[in-house]
Structures are given as C-alpha cells and as structure tokens.
Design a protein around this motif. Sequence first.
Motif, mmCIF file in Angstrom:
data_model
loop_
_atom_site.group_PDB
_atom_site.id
_atom_site.type_symbol
_atom_site.label_atom_id
_atom_site.label_comp_id
_atom_site.label_asym_id
_atom_site.label_seq_id
_atom_site.Cartn_x
_atom_site.Cartn_y
_atom_site.Cartn_z
ATOM 1 N N LEU A 281 -17.825 -42.352 40.239
ATOM 2 C CA LEU A 281 -16.699 -43.263 40.059
ATOM 3 C C LEU A 281 -16.619 -44.238 41.229
ATOM 4 O O LEU A 281 -16.745 -43.857 42.392
ATOM 5 N N HIS A 282 -16.366 -45.481 40.880
ATOM 6 C CA HIS A 282 -16.296 -46.498 41.915
ATOM 7 C C HIS A 282 -14.845 -46.775 42.285
ATOM 8 O O HIS A 282 -13.964 -46.738 41.423
ATOM 9 N N PRO A 283 -14.568 -47.086 43.538
ATOM 10 C CA PRO A 283 -13.175 -47.310 43.961
ATOM 11 C C PRO A 283 -12.455 -48.435 43.227
ATOM 12 O O PRO A 283 -11.227 -48.466 43.226
ATOM 13 N N SER A 284 -13.182 -49.360 42.607
ATOM 14 C CA SER A 284 -12.524 -50.483 41.937
ATOM 15 C C SER A 284 -12.145 -50.168 40.489
ATOM 16 O O SER A 284 -11.516 -50.990 39.818
ATOM 17 N N LEU A 285 -12.486 -48.981 39.979
ATOM 18 C CA LEU A 285 -12.196 -48.623 38.588
ATOM 19 C C LEU A 285 -10.688 -48.571 38.358
ATOM 20 O O LEU A 285 -9.955 -47.971 39.138
ATOM 21 N N ASP A 286 -10.203 -49.218 37.255
ATOM 22 C CA ASP A 286 -8.757 -49.174 37.001
ATOM 23 C C ASP A 286 -8.402 -48.547 35.653
ATOM 24 O O ASP A 286 -7.219 -48.368 35.361
ATOM 25 N N ASN A 287 -9.378 -48.211 34.803
ATOM 26 C CA ASN A 287 -9.089 -47.603 33.503
ATOM 27 C C ASN A 287 -10.133 -46.521 33.234
ATOM 28 O O ASN A 287 -11.323 -46.805 33.156
ATOM 29 N N LEU A 288 -9.677 -45.261 33.085
ATOM 30 C CA LEU A 288 -10.595 -44.138 32.895
ATOM 31 C C LEU A 288 -10.101 -43.244 31.767
ATOM 32 O O LEU A 288 -8.940 -42.826 31.752
ATOM 33 N N THR A 289 -11.001 -42.952 30.798
ATOM 34 C CA THR A 289 -10.733 -42.005 29.715
ATOM 35 C C THR A 289 -11.796 -40.920 29.750
ATOM 36 O O THR A 289 -12.998 -41.218 29.723
ATOM 37 N N VAL A 290 -11.376 -39.656 29.802
ATOM 38 C CA VAL A 290 -12.298 -38.519 29.793
ATOM 39 C C VAL A 290 -12.000 -37.693 28.554
ATOM 40 O O VAL A 290 -10.875 -37.205 28.382
ATOM 41 N N GLY A 291 -13.019 -37.516 27.677
ATOM 42 C CA GLY A 291 -12.788 -36.925 26.362
ATOM 43 C C GLY A 291 -12.816 -35.414 26.314
ATOM 44 O O GLY A 291 -12.069 -34.810 25.547
#
Length: 586
Positions: A281-291
Amino acid sequence: MTWKKDCYLLPGTIRDAVESQSHSRFNIDNIDRLLLVHPFNGVLDTPGSLPDSITQLSISSSRDISIAPGVLPESLLTLELGQFKRDLLPGILPNSLTNLNSPKFNQPFIAGALPASLRSLRLDTFDHPIPIGVLPDSLIDLHLSVFDHILEPSSLPASLRSLTLGLFNKELLPGVLPTTLAHLSLGFNFNQCIVAGSLPDSLTSLHFGNDFNRPFYPGVLPESITYLSFGSAFCQPLLEGVLPSSLTRLICQGRPDPGHPWTLPNSLKNLETNYFIPCSLHPSLDNLTVGLDLDDPLTPGSLPQSLAFFSLVSYSHTLACDVLPNSLIELSLNNYDHPLLPGVLPSVFLTILTLEVFNQPLTPGCLPESLLELTLGHEFNQELLPGCLPSCLEKLRIGTSFKKELVPGSLPASLRTLSLSQSYNQPLASGVLPPLLTELILPGSNNQVEANALPMGLVILRTNLRSLVDCMPESAMELSLLTQFNSQSKFKPPKNVRLDTLSTMIRSRSDVSKLLSTFPNVNTYKLHGHGRGWTIRSLSPRLLLAIVNHESYSSPDCSMTYSIGANDGPKLAHTAKVSWSLIKIK
C-alpha cells in the motif's frame, strides 16, 4: 398505443397516431422516436412507410425482421434491430445512421453495408472474420459480445476509441489495435500474452476478464493507462515498473504471489482487491476495498494515513484503537460484529458509517460525533438508549431484525431521514420522531401510531400504514404506498394535504379509479404493476392525463385519459389522440 419506459411526454408531437394495427404503413406525423413490437409482422418493404421525422427506431417484434433498401428514412440516427438475422445489404441502412444495435445479427459483413456516418456498433451474436475496410472510418465505439476471430492490422478503423470483446481469445499482435483506442475490455475467455507494442499509447482504460492470468513485464502496459482491472484468476507478480506511473485505479481480485507482493505506483488513489497486503500500500492511497477476510488483524500503521474511503467486506478480528486512520471520511464494515469501544472509530472526519451485520450494544461515545449517516444492517436488534447516537446524525437506516421500541430521546434532534424495515412492529408515540425529520420510511406491521406522531415538517413518507397516512402533516409532498393498492384498500383521503407525488403498485384499471377517488389532491401519480407503469398528471381539477409506460412488451395497451364526472367519480376512456413521442404499434 403505449409508451416505452423512460419516454417523456412531448405535447403536440403525434396526431392520429395509429392507422393500422399490424401492417407496415403508418400515418404518424412529426415523431422522433418509434418503437415497433409484436404483433408487428417485421416486414418493412415500402419506401415512405415510416415518417421521415424519426431519429430513433427500435424494432422489438418477435418475428424475423426484413428491411428493403431505401425504406429507412434519412433522418434516422439510432436503430435497434431485435430479430434481424438476414444479410445486411448496401442501402438498407441510411447514410444518417450513427448508432446501430443488432443483437441477433450473425452474417458476414458486406462491403458498403455500414454507412460512413456510423459511430457506435453493438453486435451480441456476430462471430465472423472482419475484412479490412468493412468497418467505416467514422466508428468510435465497437462492442462484439461473442466474436472470436483473429484481428488483422487495419481490420479495426483508425477512428476507434472504445472496444469491447466479450469472448475473444486470440493473440493481439502489435499494430492490430488502433492508435486512437482509449478503452479496451477483454472479456471472460481472454488469456493470451500481451507483448510490448500490442497496446497503443492512447489507452487509458484496460479491463481483463476472469480467465486472464499472464505475466507482465516493465514497458508492456502503456504509461497512459489510468484504470486497470484484473479478474479472480490473476495471480501474477506486479513488480516494480510493471504498473504505469499514471495509474489511479486498480481492481485486482486474484491472490497475489506471497513471494512477490505488488509494487504500486505513487499515482494510485483507488484499490479494490480481495487480498490485503500492507507492504504494497502506498501512502497516497485514498480509497481501499478489501473483499475477503484478512488472515491477520490490522495493526496501527498498516493502513495509509491518507485513506479517506475504506470498505472491509469481511473482517473477523476485533478492531483496536488507532488502527483506522483519522483521515477516514467513509467506513464500511460489512461483516463486523464486535463491541465498538470509544476511540476505535476515528473522530475527526468520519461522516458515513455502514455496519451490515453488527449486533452489539451502542454506548455513549462509541460512535464519533462527526457522523452524519449511519447504517445498522439486517442483524442489529439492540436498544437505542438516549445519547448513544451522535448528536449531529442526519440519516439513519436500520435493518430487518430491529424490533426495539423507540422512546423520546432515542433519536437525535438533528435527524432528517429515518428508514425502518417491514419487520418493525413497535408503537410510534408522539415525541419519538425528531422535529427536523423530513423523510420517514416505515413500511409498518400493525404499528400503533399516535395522532401527532409525525413531525410538522415531514415532506416524504413511504409506508403501508393507514394510521401514518391519516396523520400526514400539511407539509407532506411525496407519499409512497409500499404495498399493492387495490379496491379493498382501506385508506382514507388525507385532510388538508396537497401531494406533489403519489407512488404505489396497482393490479388493474379499477384499482386506478379507486386510488384517484381516495387520493384526489395529487399533482402526479406514479403507478407500477404487471410490467407496466402509469404516470398520471393533473391537467385541471376535472381532467387527468394518463401515460402508459411499458417495461416489457408482452401486453400492449392503449393510452388512457381519466375524465372526472360530477357525480360518479373517475371514468376511464380510450383515446387515439394523446400526445407523446414514442408509441407501440399493435
């Protein structure tokens, strides 16, 4: 004569709309959209038989369609041919046509058959080779659902920007895809190696279906790509340099290689995956969905501190404090059922929270005061004690298991929308609903309702309860009856209420008449049932206009007007001169 769903009334556009029920000659003036359905015989063989004003034609007859050259008017822009299975001869399609959808067409292309004006082409059963020069240079969007033949260089026009190949599974060699292509979707079966130069530098969106599982090497994916999607079979390593530096959204449902975790570019903002790998994961990620469920619990620092939207579809571990970043705006925990202690949820920006299977007591302070929207899903059935919900909450939805009585103070004074389920069967006393509430969804199940239970500012009511309808305030503008209204319904006309919209399900025309008598003070009725809908508008105190909107083509019907008589209530009359822009020919 009927409307197709979503068509809108255009006064004065049709006169004497139907001259013949089953022949191919129509006397229709000034329409722009025409729908021909069963029992239309499917034959269009006489030039001039269609009005020269139409821009959209849809033939949904169950019979084989036959069209002679020169019959379709030069005004036509969009054409849908449901059962057209014959050779497409030059001259059949007008030179004005820009959009063609022919789901049953599966004949080899004939040179010159497709007009030079065509911009969009969809063929759901076509499966023949595409010779060079057959597709017009004007084509921008091409959708071939079952096509599976080798594509030669120049088979596809240089103008193409969007290409969807549903069942295609042939190698894509360099030079096959046009240099203008921006969107490429390779469907279920595709599982071929992609080599450098196969994908054009113009590509911005790339989708692979479930079967694709081939490795990528640096430089194969163009730097122009911003959206990339892999299916559940993809489990190849995504090493450094593989993903383009322009990528902003990645969907990857396959299990990553544990020895080669993904290396994500700094540009990535949105990641949807079934498997969580913190180190990728990168520090700039703003939307994450884990199924899928995580093997190990989340720990402080495992989520990017930039994350604004986080969805955990399944999580069996207990969330500890300081795990969720304070940057979160929206959080969805679809399978979480552990106590929420104060401090577990971030309290700075979190405004939307969804807990689909949560069924734990809510205590004061466990939900942050920043919350504006809360969903407690189908398992929740706990007491809502005064003070346990945030004081600024505006929207609350509670699922099917909730059967606890609400008391004054259970709901915060800020609440504007409340949604309860059909299962909720508790009494509704005066003072329970907050004064600022404007929308109430309460299907009801024999609930006891006090006369002043509804707040004076309520605007929208969706219910089955007669007792709620009886006490609607004058502020009400929209009423939805959530069960079928029929001649046995016991509703009474609400007093001192003029509704803008009333929506419900009906069974027959007699039900419509009963509805109009029961609720006379309505501007627009929106009715549904048996594959059709009615939009009934009030034209004057004594005249209503009904428009029949068919959602299916199995039961053609006539247009209707309702003329309200002085003594005997609404009367149903048929007419052939109601104005609209899209009709059915019986």
